[in-house]
Design an enzyme around this catalytic site. Structure first.
Site, PDB file in Angstrom:
ATOM      1  N   ASP A 141      42.158  36.764 -64.756  1.00 46.05           N
ATOM      2  CA  ASP A 141      40.953  37.610 -64.720  1.00 46.05           C
ATOM      3  C   ASP A 141      39.778  36.771 -64.215  1.00 46.05           C
ATOM      4  OD1 ASP A 141      39.787  40.348 -65.816  1.00 46.05           O
ATOM      5  OD2 ASP A 141      38.370  38.770 -66.352  1.00 46.05           O
ATOM      6  N   ILE A 142      39.012  37.341 -63.297  1.00 43.97           N
ATOM      7  CA  ILE A 142      37.862  36.622 -62.741  1.00 43.97           C
ATOM      8  C   ILE A 142      36.730  36.603 -63.766  1.00 43.97           C
ATOM      9  CG2 ILE A 142      36.194  36.532 -60.849  1.00 43.97           C
ATOM     10  CD1 ILE A 142      38.206  38.108 -59.156  1.00 43.97           C
TER      11      ILE A 142
ATOM     12  N   ASN B 209      29.392  41.115 -59.169  1.00 46.32           N
ATOM     13  CA  ASN B 209      29.279  42.353 -58.384  1.00 46.32           C
ATOM     14  C   ASN B 209      27.866  42.914 -58.422  1.00 46.32           C
ATOM     15  OD1 ASN B 209      31.731  42.823 -57.138  1.00 46.32           O
ATOM     16  ND2 ASN B 209      32.617  43.860 -58.886  1.00 46.32           N
TER      17      ASN B 209
ATOM     18  N   ASP C  34      34.759  42.553 -53.318  1.00 46.85           N
ATOM     19  CA  ASP C  34      36.065  42.804 -52.699  1.00 46.85           C
ATOM     20  C   ASP C  34      36.539  41.580 -51.920  1.00 46.85           C
ATOM     21  OD1 ASP C  34      36.083  45.325 -53.738  1.00 46.85           O
ATOM     22  OD2 ASP C  34      35.535  46.342 -51.880  1.00 46.85           O
TER      23      ASP C  34
ATOM     24  N   GLU D  59      39.759  43.629 -61.632  1.00 43.97           N
ATOM     25  CA  GLU D  59      39.730  42.248 -61.147  1.00 43.97           C
ATOM     26  C   GLU D  59      40.859  41.409 -61.725  1.00 43.97           C
ATOM     27  OE1 GLU D  59      36.811  42.300 -64.686  1.00 43.97           O
ATOM     28  OE2 GLU D  59      37.574  43.653 -63.139  1.00 43.97           O
TER      29      GLU D  59
END
Length: 348
Positions: free
Chosen positions: A213-214, A221, A230, A256
């Site tokens: 997971d980011i 974002n 993206d 994500e």
């Protein structure tokens, strides 16, 4: 979406629609046609895989953001494969008709040629000048060769068309199993791969999974826009694809989150690969394409778990997910295995 729905009783269909709308409202999901189709299918019980996917998202309090909603629709509801199959069936039917005509022509030509040659032979028995017979025979063979050449050209043309259909089917199958944003396997391909890997693992081969997971991706974002977000997701997918082994499956899990399934890999092997992924991503430089501006670095948290013979795949993913959240709770930008879950539980 599903022609079988046309036969539903009005009251039953209305009850399903009502449940779908209420659940979408509870989850704060925009009531678009594609989102409604997903939840109508969910409550209609037409796709077990869709139900399992949504239940897992709800169990883990995952937000149904635009990306997850689109993933669910494209993976479990979108009719693209069915449309391609229908068109392909029509083209194959037409080609089979042409092939039948070719074969009928070839049979008729063969019969005609045999009859002509037989007549030449009869003339030979009757004492006709051999020069005349040779000329007639050469003429018949020339005609036969010309007809055969035309038939061969027709067959070659239709063979090329069959090659086009085959390529179209192959691309359609690949598209139905690929996430459009990252190019990784989608949930449908992931589920199929996991089922096969589970069958092998139940015979004693190790099987491990890492879930990535980011970190702070929502903030990223919000600050730089979803277009840049993206771009980051595609970069993460590229790193994941490059760092796993050839026999592994990297996939997009949702939002994500990315996932990799590692057959024939124990916990330590998977953790080592996860650490290489984490380090490679931390070393990446991200540049905004439109301006050339260098953006803040990105890190990821990764959870790792190993399959236990006989358990449900959802249990394996759930342990992986808990390890991921332990990594986030421990400061992010780190790899945590299920072993640390046991330690955390004992300490608690």
């Amino acid at each position: 979406m599903d022609s079988g729905f046309d036969d539903l009783d009005y009251d039953y269909a209305a009850s399903i629609a009502g449940r779908a709308v209420r659940s979408m409202a509870e989850q704060r999901i925009p009531p678009t046609p594609t989102n409604f189709a997903v939840w109508f299918h969910y409550f209609a019980g037409t796709h077990d895989d869709l139900r399992n996917a949504i239940d897992l998202l709800i169990d883990h309090s995952r937000p149904f953001d635009a990306r997850i909603n689109q993933d669910l629709f494209e993976t479990y509801v979108a009719p693209r494969a069915g449309v391609v199959a229908s068109k392909t069936s029509e083209r194959l039917h037409a080609l089979m008709g042409v092939a039948q005509e070719f074969l009928a022509t070839a049979i008729a030509d063969n019969h005609f040629q045999m009859q002509a040659i037989s007549e030449v032979a009869d003339q030979g028995k009757a004492g006709v000048d051999p020069k005349v017979l040779v000329a007639q025979l050469m003429n018949e063979l020339s005609r036969a060769a010309t007809r055969a050449t035309r038939l061969e050209a027709g067959f070659l043309e239709k063979t090329r068309e069959l090659d086009v259909i085959r390529d179209s089917l192959s691309k359609s199958e690949e598209s139905a199993r690929t996430d459009t944003l990252t190019g990784l396997a989608n949930r449908r391909a992931l589920d199929e791969f996991l089922r096969k890997a589970q069958a092998t693992a139940d015979w004693g081969e190790p099987l491990s999974v890492l879930l990535l997971d980011i970190d702070h991706f929502k903030t990223f974002n919000d600050n730089f826009g979803h277009g840049v977000g993206d771009q980051v997701l595609r970069l993460m997918a590229k790193v994941l694809r490059e760092k796993v082994r050839e026999q592994d499956l990297p996939a997009r899990y949702g939002g994500e989150e990315l996932i990799a399934v590692l057959p024939d890999a124990d916990l330590a092997t998977c953790a080592g690969i996860a650490e290489r992924i984490r380090y490679a991503i931390a070393e990446c430089t991200i540049t905004r394409r439109s301006t050339g501006e260098t953006l803040p670095g990105i890190s990821v948290s990764i959870g790792v778990a190993q399959y236990r013979a006989g358990e449900a795949i959802t249990d394996l993913i759930e342990r992986c997910d808990r390890a991921l959240y332990l990594a986030k709770g421990g400061g992010r930008n780190r790899v945590v295995t299920e072993v640390e879950l046991d330690r955390a539980g004992a300490a608690g």
